[in-house]
Design a protein around this motif. Structure first.
Motif, PDB file in Angstrom:
ATOM      1  N   UNK A 109       0.828  -1.221   0.000  1.00 32.02           N
ATOM      2  CA  UNK A 109       0.000   0.000   0.000  1.00 32.02           C
ATOM      3  C   UNK A 109       0.852   1.257   0.000  1.00 32.02           C
ATOM      4  N   UNK A 110       1.852   1.276  -0.869  1.00 33.30           N
ATOM      5  CA  UNK A 110       2.703   2.451  -1.008  1.00 33.30           C
ATOM      6  C   UNK A 110       3.568   2.740   0.205  1.00 33.30           C
ATOM      7  N   UNK A 111       3.745   1.786   1.094  1.00 33.56           N
ATOM      8  CA  UNK A 111       4.597   1.970   2.262  1.00 33.56           C
ATOM      9  C   UNK A 111       3.837   2.078   3.564  1.00 33.56           C
ATOM     10  N   UNK A 112       2.517   2.239   3.516  1.00 34.01           N
ATOM     11  CA  UNK A 112       1.754   2.380   4.759  1.00 34.01           C
ATOM     12  C   UNK A 112       1.552   1.049   5.465  1.00 34.01           C
ATOM     13  N   UNK A 113       1.533  -0.059   4.737  1.00 33.15           N
ATOM     14  CA  UNK A 113       1.371  -1.369   5.367  1.00 33.15           C
ATOM     15  C   UNK A 113       2.673  -1.866   5.969  1.00 33.15           C
ATOM     16  N   UNK A 114       3.755  -1.119   5.785  1.00 30.45           N
ATOM     17  CA  UNK A 114       5.029  -1.559   6.351  1.00 30.45           C
ATOM     18  C   UNK A 114       5.409  -0.762   7.600  1.00 30.45           C
ATOM     19  N   UNK A 115       4.500   0.004   8.136  1.00 30.16           N
ATOM     20  CA  UNK A 115       4.803   0.772   9.344  1.00 30.16           C
ATOM     21  C   UNK A 115       4.910  -0.165  10.544  1.00 30.16           C
ATOM     22  N   UNK A 116       6.021  -0.109  11.276  1.00 35.72           N
ATOM     23  CA  UNK A 116       6.130  -0.938  12.481  1.00 35.72           C
ATOM     24  C   UNK A 116       4.946  -0.712  13.416  1.00 35.72           C
ATOM     25  N   UNK A 117       4.492  -1.782  14.039  1.00 38.06           N
ATOM     26  CA  UNK A 117       3.325  -1.819  14.930  1.00 38.06           C
ATOM     27  C   UNK A 117       2.008  -1.781  14.189  1.00 38.06           C
ATOM     28  N   UNK A 118       2.029  -1.868  12.849  1.00 38.23           N
ATOM     29  CA  UNK A 118       0.799  -2.009  12.073  1.00 38.23           C
ATOM     30  C   UNK A 118       0.382  -3.465  12.091  1.00 38.23           C
ATOM     31  N   UNK A 119      -0.845  -3.707  11.720  1.00 38.66           N
ATOM     32  CA  UNK A 119      -1.368  -5.063  11.553  1.00 38.66           C
ATOM     33  C   UNK A 119      -1.753  -5.222  10.089  1.00 38.66           C
TER      34      UNK A 119
END
Length: 86
Positions: free
Chosen positions: A23-33
């Motif tokens: 998702x353009x880098x938003x799904x790789x944010x630490x502490x994301x699910x």
């Protein structure tokens, strides 16, 4: 390091990704699910399909960075580390 971010009984697993799959880098944010999908590409689009492999998986790092940016910006990465139950 990454071990400090792992819940008890979990291990880190790296998954190779690209900007389109996270998702353009938003799904790789630490502490994301995230949900993990598998796509089987066949000879025709009609025969290509995707399947959910894992749901609600904790992202612990994007590349070597385990800290989420304070400004909430996307984190493009080539490898995302996920916490998986052993």
């Amino acid at each position: 390091g990454i071990q400090a971010h792992l819940p008890p009984g979990f291990k880190a697993v790296g998954v190779r990704v690209n900007p389109e799959t996270i998702a353009g880098g938003f799904a790789s944010l630490p502490n994301s699910r995230v949900d993990v999908f598998w796509t089987c590409r066949r000879a025709t689009d009609k025969d290509t399909f995707s399947k959910v492999l894992l749901e609600d998986v904790l992202v612990i790092a994007a590349d070597a960075n385990a800290i989420r940016p304070e400004n909430g910006q996307a984190m493009p990465a080539s490898v995302v580390s996920l916490a998986l139950n052993t």
